[in-house]
Design a protein around this motif. Structure first.
Motif, PDB file in Angstrom:
ATOM      1  N   LEU A   1      53.627  89.840 -20.569  1.00  0.00           N
ATOM      2  CA  LEU A   1      52.916  89.225 -20.072  1.00  0.00           C
ATOM      3  C   LEU A   1      52.736  87.654 -19.095  1.00  0.00           C
ATOM      4  O   LEU A   1      53.953  86.966 -20.277  1.00  0.00           O
ATOM      5  N   GLY A   2      52.191  87.157 -18.625  1.00  0.00           N
ATOM      6  CA  GLY A   2      52.267  86.462 -18.461  1.00  0.00           C
ATOM      7  C   GLY A   2      51.702  85.130 -16.596  1.00  0.00           C
ATOM      8  O   GLY A   2      50.544  86.480 -16.888  1.00  0.00           O
ATOM      9  N   HIS A   3      51.751  83.967 -16.507  1.00  0.00           N
ATOM     10  CA  HIS A   3      50.718  83.451 -15.800  1.00  0.00           C
ATOM     11  C   HIS A   3      51.215  83.697 -13.969  1.00  0.00           C
ATOM     12  O   HIS A   3      52.690  82.996 -14.010  1.00  0.00           O
TER      13      HIS A   3
ATOM     14  N   ALA B   1      41.957  88.337 -25.488  1.00  0.00           N
ATOM     15  CA  ALA B   1      41.858  87.190 -24.258  1.00  0.00           C
ATOM     16  C   ALA B   1      41.281  86.657 -24.557  1.00  0.00           C
ATOM     17  O   ALA B   1      40.248  86.178 -23.872  1.00  0.00           O
ATOM     18  N   PRO B   2      41.906  85.396 -24.986  1.00  0.00           N
ATOM     19  CA  PRO B   2      40.693  83.849 -24.692  1.00  0.00           C
ATOM     20  C   PRO B   2      40.235  83.810 -22.735  1.00  0.00           C
ATOM     21  O   PRO B   2      41.139  83.717 -21.857  1.00  0.00           O
ATOM     22  N   GLU B   3      38.708  83.461 -22.440  1.00  0.00           N
ATOM     23  CA  GLU B   3      38.698  82.884 -20.990  1.00  0.00           C
ATOM     24  C   GLU B   3      39.086  82.036 -20.924  1.00  0.00           C
ATOM     25  O   GLU B   3      39.242  80.597 -21.976  1.00  0.00           O
ATOM     26  N   PRO B   4      39.407  81.632 -19.430  1.00  0.00           N
ATOM     27  CA  PRO B   4      40.348  82.963 -18.389  1.00  0.00           C
ATOM     28  C   PRO B   4      40.682  82.488 -18.627  1.00  0.00           C
ATOM     29  O   PRO B   4      41.940  82.164 -17.062  1.00  0.00           O
ATOM     30  N   LEU B   5      41.553  83.916 -18.923  1.00  0.00           N
ATOM     31  CA  LEU B   5      43.377  84.099 -18.555  1.00  0.00           C
ATOM     32  C   LEU B   5      43.640  85.195 -17.686  1.00  0.00           C
ATOM     33  O   LEU B   5      42.974  86.088 -17.763  1.00  0.00           O
ATOM     34  N   THR B   6      43.949  84.542 -16.744  1.00  0.00           N
ATOM     35  CA  THR B   6      44.826  85.747 -15.570  1.00  0.00           C
ATOM     36  C   THR B   6      46.404  85.417 -15.467  1.00  0.00           C
ATOM     37  O   THR B   6      46.859  85.456 -16.187  1.00  0.00           O
ATOM     38  N   GLY B   7      46.268  87.215 -15.520  1.00  0.00           N
ATOM     39  CA  GLY B   7      47.650  87.362 -15.353  1.00  0.00           C
ATOM     40  C   GLY B   7      48.835  87.771 -13.950  1.00  0.00           C
ATOM     41  O   GLY B   7      47.923  86.635 -13.428  1.00  0.00           O
ATOM     42  N   LYS B   8      49.806  87.953 -14.131  1.00  0.00           N
ATOM     43  CA  LYS B   8      50.531  87.429 -13.179  1.00  0.00           C
ATOM     44  C   LYS B   8      49.874  88.251 -11.930  1.00  0.00           C
ATOM     45  O   LYS B   8      50.218  88.601 -10.607  1.00  0.00           O
TER      46      LYS B   8
ATOM     47  N   GLY C   1      47.056  88.380 -11.205  1.00  0.00           N
ATOM     48  CA  GLY C   1      45.437  87.423 -10.364  1.00  0.00           C
ATOM     49  C   GLY C   1      44.570  88.404 -11.046  1.00  0.00           C
ATOM     50  O   GLY C   1      43.299  88.206 -10.593  1.00  0.00           O
ATOM     51  N   LYS C   2      44.162  89.536 -12.012  1.00  0.00           N
ATOM     52  CA  LYS C   2      43.519  89.883 -12.543  1.00  0.00           C
ATOM     53  C   LYS C   2      43.215  88.679 -14.600  1.00  0.00           C
ATOM     54  O   LYS C   2      44.548  89.456 -14.707  1.00  0.00           O
ATOM     55  N   ALA C   3      42.277  89.395 -14.840  1.00  0.00           N
ATOM     56  CA  ALA C   3      41.718  88.666 -16.309  1.00  0.00           C
ATOM     57  C   ALA C   3      42.900  89.950 -16.940  1.00  0.00           C
ATOM     58  O   ALA C   3      42.952  90.785 -16.627  1.00  0.00           O
ATOM     59  N   MET C   4      43.223  88.791 -18.204  1.00  0.00           N
ATOM     60  CA  MET C   4      43.795  89.268 -19.146  1.00  0.00           C
ATOM     61  C   MET C   4      43.159  90.231 -19.777  1.00  0.00           C
ATOM     62  O   MET C   4      42.010  89.862 -20.381  1.00  0.00           O
TER      63      MET C   4
END
Length: 348
Positions: A56-58, A292-299, A301-304
């Motif tokens: 996982l990542g951003h 999953a702390p807000e607002p973490l978005t994955g690679k 483009g969706k919320a983790m």
């Protein structure tokens, strides 16, 4: 094999972070950034030969800023030091607090926030070596610490991570990598069906804020018994006090044996991917991305989402500087510390 480099983004102080792409044997490809000495992407082929990114990542550099350990090398001291305090040679060393009253993963300004120096080496086993200097007093730790971390894609399909450090004063040193793995290659997929085996008969007993009491507890027959392979979802929400407090697994396992050995094996049945964890460290922390702390978005483009990844962090036990019975030694001048971990990939 050739190593390519591209710009990842710019830090608030104007320095530029890079991405290094290493192509290894058996379809294994690593994309790492010098910001946080971080695994950004890791492509591994599935049973059909299709590569997928299993960490996982951003998408952007700024999303990694702050209290975000995804993919990073963490330290000086991975995991927790209780009350953000330890004593050494009769002196108390208060540390930066970033986990309630405790210090976590080296503090808020630990290795995950550092722009490391990078040196790439191509060939049959491509390698990227990162280096950094942690000055005297950083996050409260004594001594100046010089650290190198090397990531190598081996010819037999492993990501090898080698850590080394030297210091001019005695200091704690416990490096690890904090990659969040999802062997399905789908960052939205829950990990409940991923089977895991850990070669550990004991875990560290901890308080509700995950600080060890000094006692080791047997796992046999309980929800923390991974001595035989079982799906992560089987006991992830068991009627166990600490599992309920954490919302899943966040436990240090005391691995059987010594030396460089196999600590754990994970298998994702749909993709067929297998990941073995080998290391010379005495412990491994299993964390199942319980929040999953807000607002973490994955690679993508969706919320983790919670429980879409697991971490297997090779390490000394948590709070070892304050636990004389744990296997640990302070890093001392004139004596380098080195450790090695391999994530070995195959298909089944």
């Amino acid at each position: 094999m050739p190593i390519s480099v591209k710009t990842f983004g710019t830090l608030p102080d104007g320095r530029e972070a890079k991405l290094y792409i290493l192509e290894g044997p058996k379809g294994l490809t690593l994309e790492a950034t010098d910001y946080g000495c971080r695994v950004h992407r890791l492509w591994v082929a599935d049973k059909l030969g299709t590569p997928g990114d299993v960490v996982l990542g951003h998408r952007t550099l700024p999303e990694y800023f702050g209290a975000n350990f995804q993919g990073a090398a963490v330290g000086r001291y991975a995991n927790r030091i209780g009350n953000a305090l330890f004593h050494l040679e009769g002196k108390a060393y208060p540390l930066a607090k970033n986990d309630g009253e405790n210090s976590l993963h080296g503090g808020p300004g630990g290795f995950h926030q550092v722009l490391w120096q990078a040196k790439a080496q191509d060939g049959e086993e491509p390698q990227i070596t990162f280096s950094a200097e942690s000055p005297e007093g950083e996050e409260g730790f004594p001594g100046r610490l010089s650290v190198t971390v090397a990531y190598t894609l081996t010819k037999d399909g492993a990501l090898r991570m080698e850590y080394s450090g030297t210091a001019d004063k005695p200091t704690p040193f416990n490096p690890t990598n904090h990659s969040f793995f999802n062997l399905s290659g789908n960052p939205q997929a829950k990990i409940f069906d991923t089977t895991l085996q850990i070669h550990a008969g004991q875990v560290t007993e901890v308080t509700d804020d995950l600080i060890p009491t000094g006692t080791l507890l047997p796992v046999q027959g309980g929800p923390l018994d991974f001595t035989s392979p079982k799906p992560l979802g089987q006991d992830m929400f068991a009627d166990d006090h600490l599992i309920q407090v954490c919302g899943g697994f966040d436990h240090n396992f005391c691995v059987d044996g010594e030396g460089f050995r196999k600590l754990a094996e994970a298998f994702e049945p749909e993709s067929g991917r297998v990941m073995e964890v080998w290391s010379d460290m005495p412990g491994v922390q299993l964390y199942t991305f319980n929040k999953a702390p807000e607002p973490l978005t994955g690679k993508d483009g969706k919320a983790m989402e919670p429980h879409t990844a697991f971490c297997l962090e090779t390490q000394f036990y948590p709070d070892s500087p304050n636990q004389p019975g744990f296997p640990f030694a302070f890093l001392t001048p004139g004596k380098a510390f080195a450790t090695k971990t391999e994530y070995r990939f195959s298909i089944r």
